[in-house]
Design a protein around this motif. Structure first.
Motif, PDB file in Angstrom:
ATOM      1  N   UNK A  52      -3.022 -12.050  -5.050  1.00 32.48           N
ATOM      2  CA  UNK A  52      -3.308 -12.486  -6.280  1.00 32.48           C
ATOM      3  C   UNK A  52      -1.800 -12.705  -6.883  1.00 32.48           C
ATOM      4  N   UNK A  53      -1.487 -13.578  -7.816  1.00 37.02           N
ATOM      5  CA  UNK A  53      -0.177 -14.108  -8.261  1.00 37.02           C
ATOM      6  C   UNK A  53      -0.094 -13.212  -9.468  1.00 37.02           C
ATOM      7  N   UNK A  54      -0.690 -12.159  -9.866  1.00 32.32           N
ATOM      8  CA  UNK A  54      -0.558 -11.638 -11.220  1.00 32.32           C
ATOM      9  C   UNK A  54       0.913 -11.231 -11.603  1.00 32.32           C
ATOM     10  N   UNK A  55       1.678 -10.607 -10.760  1.00 32.84           N
ATOM     11  CA  UNK A  55       3.011 -10.145 -10.935  1.00 32.84           C
ATOM     12  C   UNK A  55       3.893 -11.486 -11.339  1.00 32.84           C
ATOM     13  N   UNK A  56       3.688 -12.436 -10.505  1.00 37.03           N
ATOM     14  CA  UNK A  56       4.437 -13.647 -10.783  1.00 37.03           C
ATOM     15  C   UNK A  56       4.074 -14.339 -12.254  1.00 37.03           C
ATOM     16  N   UNK A  57       2.853 -14.369 -12.574  1.00 34.85           N
ATOM     17  CA  UNK A  57       2.497 -14.733 -13.854  1.00 34.85           C
ATOM     18  C   UNK A  57       3.135 -13.928 -15.013  1.00 34.85           C
ATOM     19  N   UNK A  58       2.951 -12.451 -14.727  1.00 27.30           N
ATOM     20  CA  UNK A  58       3.599 -11.557 -15.769  1.00 27.30           C
ATOM     21  C   UNK A  58       5.212 -11.856 -16.028  1.00 27.30           C
ATOM     22  N   UNK A  59       5.941 -12.103 -14.977  1.00 29.45           N
ATOM     23  CA  UNK A  59       7.131 -11.983 -14.885  1.00 29.45           C
ATOM     24  C   UNK A  59       7.658 -13.387 -15.349  1.00 29.45           C
ATOM     25  N   UNK A  60       6.885 -14.478 -15.383  1.00 29.47           N
ATOM     26  CA  UNK A  60       7.256 -15.688 -16.125  1.00 29.47           C
ATOM     27  C   UNK A  60       6.870 -15.464 -17.795  1.00 29.47           C
ATOM     28  N   UNK A  61       6.087 -14.547 -17.737  1.00 31.11           N
ATOM     29  CA  UNK A  61       5.652 -14.406 -19.303  1.00 31.11           C
ATOM     30  C   UNK A  61       7.146 -13.549 -19.861  1.00 31.11           C
ATOM     31  N   UNK A  62       7.241 -12.561 -19.143  1.00 34.79           N
ATOM     32  CA  UNK A  62       8.425 -11.461 -19.685  1.00 34.79           C
ATOM     33  C   UNK A  62       9.802 -12.407 -19.666  1.00 34.79           C
ATOM     34  N   UNK A  98       0.937  -1.030  -0.074  1.00 39.75           N
ATOM     35  CA  UNK A  98       0.028  -0.066   0.014  1.00 39.75           C
ATOM     36  C   UNK A  98       0.875   1.058  -0.110  1.00 39.75           C
ATOM     37  N   UNK A  99       1.889   1.112   0.623  1.00 37.28           N
ATOM     38  CA  UNK A  99       2.793   2.272   0.767  1.00 37.28           C
ATOM     39  C   UNK A  99       3.879   2.467  -0.733  1.00 37.28           C
ATOM     40  N   UNK A 100       3.991   1.467  -1.264  1.00 37.40           N
ATOM     41  CA  UNK A 100       4.748   1.593  -2.387  1.00 37.40           C
ATOM     42  C   UNK A 100       4.372   2.596  -3.142  1.00 37.40           C
ATOM     43  N   UNK A 101       4.865   3.651  -3.609  1.00 33.81           N
ATOM     44  CA  UNK A 101       4.353   4.899  -4.224  1.00 33.81           C
ATOM     45  C   UNK A 101       5.077   5.107  -5.484  1.00 33.81           C
ATOM     46  N   UNK A 102       4.334   4.418  -6.579  1.00 36.28           N
ATOM     47  CA  UNK A 102       4.895   4.381  -7.844  1.00 36.28           C
ATOM     48  C   UNK A 102       3.773   4.132  -8.922  1.00 36.28           C
ATOM     49  N   UNK A 103       3.719   5.378  -9.731  1.00 35.92           N
ATOM     50  CA  UNK A 103       2.741   5.153 -10.848  1.00 35.92           C
ATOM     51  C   UNK A 103       3.162   4.252 -11.961  1.00 35.92           C
ATOM     52  N   UNK A 104       4.259   3.666 -11.870  1.00 33.13           N
ATOM     53  CA  UNK A 104       4.781   2.896 -12.853  1.00 33.13           C
ATOM     54  C   UNK A 104       4.932   1.366 -12.562  1.00 33.13           C
ATOM     55  N   UNK A 105       4.198   1.028 -11.299  1.00 39.91           N
ATOM     56  CA  UNK A 105       4.148  -0.505 -10.811  1.00 39.91           C
ATOM     57  C   UNK A 105       2.724  -1.080 -11.801  1.00 39.91           C
ATOM     58  N   UNK A 106       3.097  -1.975 -12.424  1.00 39.51           N
ATOM     59  CA  UNK A 106       1.885  -2.887 -13.085  1.00 39.51           C
ATOM     60  C   UNK A 106       1.235  -3.872 -12.210  1.00 39.51           C
ATOM     61  N   UNK A 107       2.217  -4.736 -11.307  1.00 38.21           N
ATOM     62  CA  UNK A 107       1.541  -5.638 -10.442  1.00 38.21           C
ATOM     63  C   UNK A 107       2.593  -6.009  -9.459  1.00 38.21           C
ATOM     64  N   UNK A 108       2.209  -6.325  -8.470  1.00 38.87           N
ATOM     65  CA  UNK A 108       2.992  -6.809  -7.278  1.00 38.87           C
ATOM     66  C   UNK A 108       2.301  -7.932  -6.283  1.00 38.87           C
ATOM     67  N   UNK A 109       3.121  -8.905  -5.933  1.00 39.11           N
ATOM     68  CA  UNK A 109       2.360  -9.686  -5.048  1.00 39.11           C
ATOM     69  C   UNK A 109       3.557 -10.449  -4.177  1.00 39.11           C
ATOM     70  N   UNK A 110       2.913 -10.853  -2.974  1.00 43.28           N
ATOM     71  CA  UNK A 110       3.963 -11.866  -2.227  1.00 43.28           C
ATOM     72  C   UNK A 110       4.482 -12.855  -2.974  1.00 43.28           C
ATOM     73  N   UNK A 111       5.533 -12.967  -2.774  1.00 39.87           N
ATOM     74  CA  UNK A 111       6.468 -13.980  -3.825  1.00 39.87           C
ATOM     75  C   UNK A 111       6.104 -15.457  -3.554  1.00 39.87           C
TER      76      UNK A 111
END
Length: 493
Positions: A286-296, A84-97
């Motif tokens: 949600x594991x959206x960031x995880x899925x996205x980074x696998x794709x990238x 919640x405190x991560x202040x960045x407009x460029x973050x697409x997704x983040x999740x617990x690893x």
């Protein structure tokens, strides 16, 4: 850790490259307070912002790993409100690893009889390698393409396979001629600081588990056992620590590094599940960031002309049945206080650009190995990963397990004998989709050696076109395009 009897049977009978969901956390306790640190994956929009270190620090986190090629960070924080405190407009997704876990077979209990290998007259174990004999048409494919050429100083490798796994016994007599180095991604103390034998030496890829060495022998063994390409080069990217753990961050980092090193093929005999919606202690995740980074990561490798191969997993699940997947996750991990209600995604096998491999066996052309995952649109090809034989398949009697139906390959000489073997002389019988995937990686390697101009899509197309059409005619849910074969791939027109 699983409650399902089917899962426990599998754990007791094989080395599995399966992901057990666990939050990447560590707990530090003092007399007055208890602080829980969590690891997070953060995916930015395009690239890492210049001030990402400051943004993370201001939110109460510390950067553990930066992967600029993927616009990704791995961060540790004990602040429960970090995201919640991560202040960045460029973050697409983040999740617990998420954390992947290698599970070793348990040698206790009612087992089939351990195997005592008897060398052939030429001193090799070729007669015991039913899988490699089948894949190479009795070794005939070696005369067409072995992956390299002999020189006065050793071997000139025409293609290289990067093995993202638990490391390699680089001095193994069947592997040392083809070993080309690698990198260790495990930090000092392991990922969570509780593995003292981990010293953080980035060049130390010594296999502490055995899994990666076994995979390597199936690809490029050249001694008492043979791999699919006995002259292929192999590089080790060690991502599992001595406890058998590996978060997503170092795995996708290893994919990037392998691609930057110029490997031709990547093998990942690992797999697990991500969920787009689940709840833990009442909080939605949600594991959206995880899925996205696998794709990238896979896209990055493919753009670097790297063919990526992965194992389909060992849960006997039909990936096309989405409800069954969610039910499986709840049955397996509900006791941890986790409730799944969203779409479940298998990674990395189902990631676009990956050749996803199910496991076939020696004795049937209509049935996969009992543990293998399957599903229409999920499996690309099958390959021999072995099982316990037809009698066990019919009876499920552990005493009827015949370990010679598994895959024989290299094993670290300094570890204890694997429970399928009477003694450790550097070899072991294992089974799993972990043993199937490297066969396809080896086939991809010899195709690249024979056709260095082929793109990953062309390599995959040839593997699928030349696969043996087992199961239902045409593409099916068990074998995909069929069982991959090195000889038919190299002789295909």
């Amino acid at each position: 850790m699983r409650k399902k009897k089917r899962g426990m049977t599998m754990v007791a009978s094989s080395v599995l490259a399966m992901s057990l969901l666990s939050f990447s956390t560590s707990t530090h306790t003092s007399a007055k307070t208890q602080t829980v640190s969590k690891n997070y994956l953060i995916a930015y929009n395009q690239s890492l912002p210049k001030d990402y270190q400051t943004e993370v620090k201001n939110a109460g986190g510390v950067v553990v790993r930066a992967i600029p090629e993927l616009g990704a960070l791995e961060v540790k924080s004990s602040n429960p409100n970090f995201l919640d405190k991560l202040n960045s407009t460029s973050v697409v997704a983040a999740n617990v690893e998420k954390s992947f876990k290698l599970e070793n077979g348990n040698p206790e209990g009612a087992d089939g009889q351990p195997v005592a290998l008897t060398p052939d007259p030429d001193g090799t174990y070729w007669s015991s390698q039913w899988d490699i004999q089948h894949l190479t048409n009795g070794g005939k494919s070696y005369a067409i393409e072995s992956g390299g050429t002999k020189t006065t100083t050793g071997v000139k490798h025409k293609a290289v396979v990067g093995i993202i796994d638990s490391g390699i016994d680089a001095g193994h007599p069947d592997l040392k001629a083809n070993f080309m180095g690698g990198e260790n991604f495990v930090p000092a103390g392991g990922y969570y600081g509780d593995v003292p034998e981990e010293k953080g030496n980035t060049s130390n890829v010594t296999d502490t588990n055995g899994h990666g060495t076994h995979v390597a022998g199936s690809i490029a063994g050249n001694g008492k056992v043979k791999g699919v390409g006995p002259d292929l080069g192999i590089r080790a990217y060690r991502i599992f620590d001595a406890s058998g753990s590996a978060p997503t961050g170092p795995i996708v980092d290893a994919i990037v590094q392998a691609a930057n090193d110029g490997v031709d093929v990547i093998n990942m005999s690992i797999g697990g599940f991500d969920s787009l919606k689940y709840y833990y202690e009442g909080t939605r995740y949600s594991d959206v960031a995880d899925v996205l980074l696998w794709k990238r990561a896979v896209q990055y490798a493919v753009k670097k002309n790297v063919t990526v191969v992965a194992s389909a997993g060992n849960d006997s699940l039909n990936y096309a049945d989405k409800k069954a997947l969610t039910d499986y996750m709840n049955e397996s991990y509900g006791y941890l206080g986790i409730k799944y209600s969203g779409v479940t995604i298998e990674v990395p096998g189902s990631t676009p650009g990956v050749i996803n491999v199910s496991s076939s066996n020696e004795w049937s052309t209509n049935k996969l190995a009992f543990y293998s995952n399957y599903g229409n649109g999920f499996i690309d090809v099958a390959a021999p990963g072995g099982d316990n034989g037809p009698v066990y398949d019919a009876t499920l009697d552990l005493n009827q397990r015949n370990f010679t139906y598994r895959a024989l390959s290299t094993w670290p000489r300094y570890l204890d004998a694997y429970f399928t073997m009477q003694k450790n002389d550097g070899y072991a019988y294992l089974h799993g989709t972990s043993m199937a995937a490297p066969k396809v990686a080896g086939i991809a390697g010899v195709i690249k050696a024979a056709h260095p101009d082929y793109t990953p899509s062309q390599v995959e197309a040839l593997i699928e076109k030349s696969a043996l059409d087992y199961g239902k005619k045409g593409h099916d849910e068990l074998y995909g395009s069929g069982e991959a074969n090195a000889y038919t791939a190299l002789t295909s027109k």
